[in-house]
Design a protein around this motif. Structure first.
Motif, PDB file in Angstrom:
ATOM      1  N   VAL A 117       1.799  -2.465  -0.702  1.00  0.00           N
ATOM      2  CA  VAL A 117       0.981  -3.674  -0.708  1.00  0.00           C
ATOM      3  C   VAL A 117      -0.219  -3.443  -1.613  1.00  0.00           C
ATOM      4  CG1 VAL A 117      -0.362  -5.287   0.658  1.00  0.00           C
ATOM      5  CG2 VAL A 117       1.723  -4.266   1.612  1.00  0.00           C
ATOM      6  N   GLU A 118      -0.362  -4.313  -2.609  1.00  0.00           N
ATOM      7  CA  GLU A 118      -1.431  -4.187  -3.588  1.00  0.00           C
ATOM      8  C   GLU A 118      -2.584  -5.123  -3.254  1.00  0.00           C
ATOM      9  OE1 GLU A 118       2.071  -3.670  -6.874  1.00  0.00           O
ATOM     10  OE2 GLU A 118       0.893  -5.498  -6.698  1.00  0.00           O
ATOM     11  N   SER A 119      -3.747  -4.761  -3.750  1.00  0.00           N
ATOM     12  CA  SER A 119      -4.916  -5.618  -3.611  1.00  0.00           C
ATOM     13  C   SER A 119      -5.904  -5.293  -4.729  1.00  0.00           C
ATOM     14  CB  SER A 119      -5.585  -5.416  -2.244  1.00  0.00           C
ATOM     15  OG  SER A 119      -6.002  -4.078  -2.094  1.00  0.00           O
ATOM     16  N   ALA A 163      -2.735  -9.401 -17.218  1.00  0.00           N
ATOM     17  CA  ALA A 163      -1.328  -9.181 -16.861  1.00  0.00           C
ATOM     18  C   ALA A 163      -1.186  -9.176 -15.345  1.00  0.00           C
ATOM     19  CB  ALA A 163      -0.840  -7.853 -17.424  1.00  0.00           C
ATOM     20  N   VAL A 164       0.057  -9.171 -14.903  1.00  0.00           N
ATOM     21  CA  VAL A 164       0.338  -8.867 -13.504  1.00  0.00           C
ATOM     22  C   VAL A 164       0.533  -7.356 -13.410  1.00  0.00           C
ATOM     23  CG1 VAL A 164       1.871  -9.215 -11.547  1.00  0.00           C
ATOM     24  CG2 VAL A 164       1.412 -11.115 -13.121  1.00  0.00           C
ATOM     25  N   TYR A 165      -0.208  -6.740 -12.522  1.00  0.00           N
ATOM     26  CA  TYR A 165      -0.156  -5.285 -12.351  1.00  0.00           C
ATOM     27  C   TYR A 165       0.695  -4.950 -11.128  1.00  0.00           C
ATOM     28  CZ  TYR A 165      -3.616  -4.563 -15.970  1.00  0.00           C
ATOM     29  OH  TYR A 165      -4.260  -4.513 -17.190  1.00  0.00           O
ATOM     30  N   TYR A 166       1.615  -4.003 -11.318  1.00  0.00           N
ATOM     31  CA  TYR A 166       2.548  -3.615 -10.269  1.00  0.00           C
ATOM     32  C   TYR A 166       2.366  -2.141  -9.927  1.00  0.00           C
ATOM     33  CZ  TYR A 166       5.078  -7.910 -11.467  1.00  0.00           C
ATOM     34  OH  TYR A 166       5.426  -9.213 -11.696  1.00  0.00           O
ATOM     35  N   CYS A 167       2.371  -1.875  -8.648  1.00  0.00           N
ATOM     36  CA  CYS A 167       2.388  -0.511  -8.151  1.00  0.00           C
ATOM     37  C   CYS A 167       3.847  -0.084  -7.988  1.00  0.00           C
ATOM     38  CB  CYS A 167       1.668  -0.485  -6.802  1.00  0.00           C
ATOM     39  SG  CYS A 167       1.818   1.042  -5.895  1.00  0.00           S
ATOM     40  N   ASN A 168       4.111   1.175  -8.312  1.00  0.00           N
ATOM     41  CA  ASN A 168       5.459   1.730  -8.191  1.00  0.00           C
ATOM     42  C   ASN A 168       5.365   3.141  -7.619  1.00  0.00           C
ATOM     43  OD1 ASN A 168       7.266   3.771 -10.099  1.00  0.00           O
ATOM     44  ND2 ASN A 168       8.455   2.135  -9.146  1.00  0.00           N
ATOM     45  N   ALA A 169       6.286   3.480  -6.736  1.00  0.00           N
ATOM     46  CA  ALA A 169       6.245   4.823  -6.152  1.00  0.00           C
ATOM     47  C   ALA A 169       7.651   5.352  -5.929  1.00  0.00           C
ATOM     48  CB  ALA A 169       5.481   4.799  -4.834  1.00  0.00           C
ATOM     49  N   ALA A 170       7.811   6.625  -6.196  1.00  0.00           N
ATOM     50  CA  ALA A 170       9.051   7.325  -5.880  1.00  0.00           C
ATOM     51  C   ALA A 170       8.881   7.896  -4.472  1.00  0.00           C
ATOM     52  CB  ALA A 170       9.309   8.439  -6.884  1.00  0.00           C
ATOM     53  N   GLN A 222       4.263  -6.117  -4.795  1.00  0.00           N
ATOM     54  CA  GLN A 222       4.533  -7.517  -5.119  1.00  0.00           C
ATOM     55  C   GLN A 222       3.837  -7.956  -6.404  1.00  0.00           C
ATOM     56  OE1 GLN A 222       2.273  -6.481  -3.017  1.00  0.00           O
ATOM     57  NE2 GLN A 222       0.464  -7.803  -3.163  1.00  0.00           N
ATOM     58  N   GLY A 223       2.912  -7.169  -6.881  1.00  0.00           N
ATOM     59  CA  GLY A 223       2.172  -7.514  -8.094  1.00  0.00           C
ATOM     60  C   GLY A 223       0.855  -8.197  -7.765  1.00  0.00           C
ATOM     61  N   THR A 224      -0.139  -7.920  -8.588  1.00  0.00           N
ATOM     62  CA  THR A 224      -1.442  -8.578  -8.436  1.00  0.00           C
ATOM     63  C   THR A 224      -1.930  -9.007  -9.820  1.00  0.00           C
ATOM     64  OG1 THR A 224      -3.679  -8.363  -7.504  1.00  0.00           O
ATOM     65  CG2 THR A 224      -2.757  -6.403  -8.539  1.00  0.00           C
TER      66      THR A 224
END
Length: 123
Positions: free
Chosen positions: A5-7, A91-98, A115-117
């Motif tokens: 969850v991004e913020s 831009a829309v910024y997305y978090c990604n994790a392995a 979900q992108g912020t």
């Protein structure tokens, strides 16, 4: 089920700062590499910054010296401090994790996305 969850996104003037956060929730998981990507309208998604579980970082040339990725392993959270923002950072910024997680008696490794912020840099 693990979720990211991004913020922290929003509208900021050129030269301003924002701090993005991305927190992982769930149970029985271990986070390995964590990354921030962004996607501007009409462009492909690009890697902005990455951080390993041990804290090693790398940043795209376009953001070096302005953006800093960090993480708090005790809170399963990754941050992106963005300073000296430019309109081209919009831009829309997305978090990604392995993430490695345990489910139904087995361990799995998979990529998870937030979900992108939206980040908008404009006067």
């Amino acid at each position: 089920q693990v979720q990211l969850v991004e913020s922290g996104g929003g509208l900021v003037q050129p030269g301003g700062s924002l701090r993005l956060s991305c927190a992982a929730s769930g149970s029985g998981f271990q986070i390995n590499d964590m990354n921030w990507y962004r996607q501007a309208p009409g462009k492909e998604r690009e890697l902005v910054a990455a951080i390993t579980s041990g804290g090693s970082t790398k940043h795209a040339d376009s953001v070096k010296g302005r953006f800093t990725i960090s993480r708090d392993n005790t809170k399963y959270t990754v941050f992106l401090q963005m300073n000296s923002l430019k309109p081209e950072d919009t831009a829309v910024y997305y978090c990604n994790a392995a993430i490695t997680y345990y489910s139904g008696g087995h361990y799995y490794a998979d990529d998870f996305w937030g979900q992108g912020t939206q980040v908008t840099v404009s006067s």
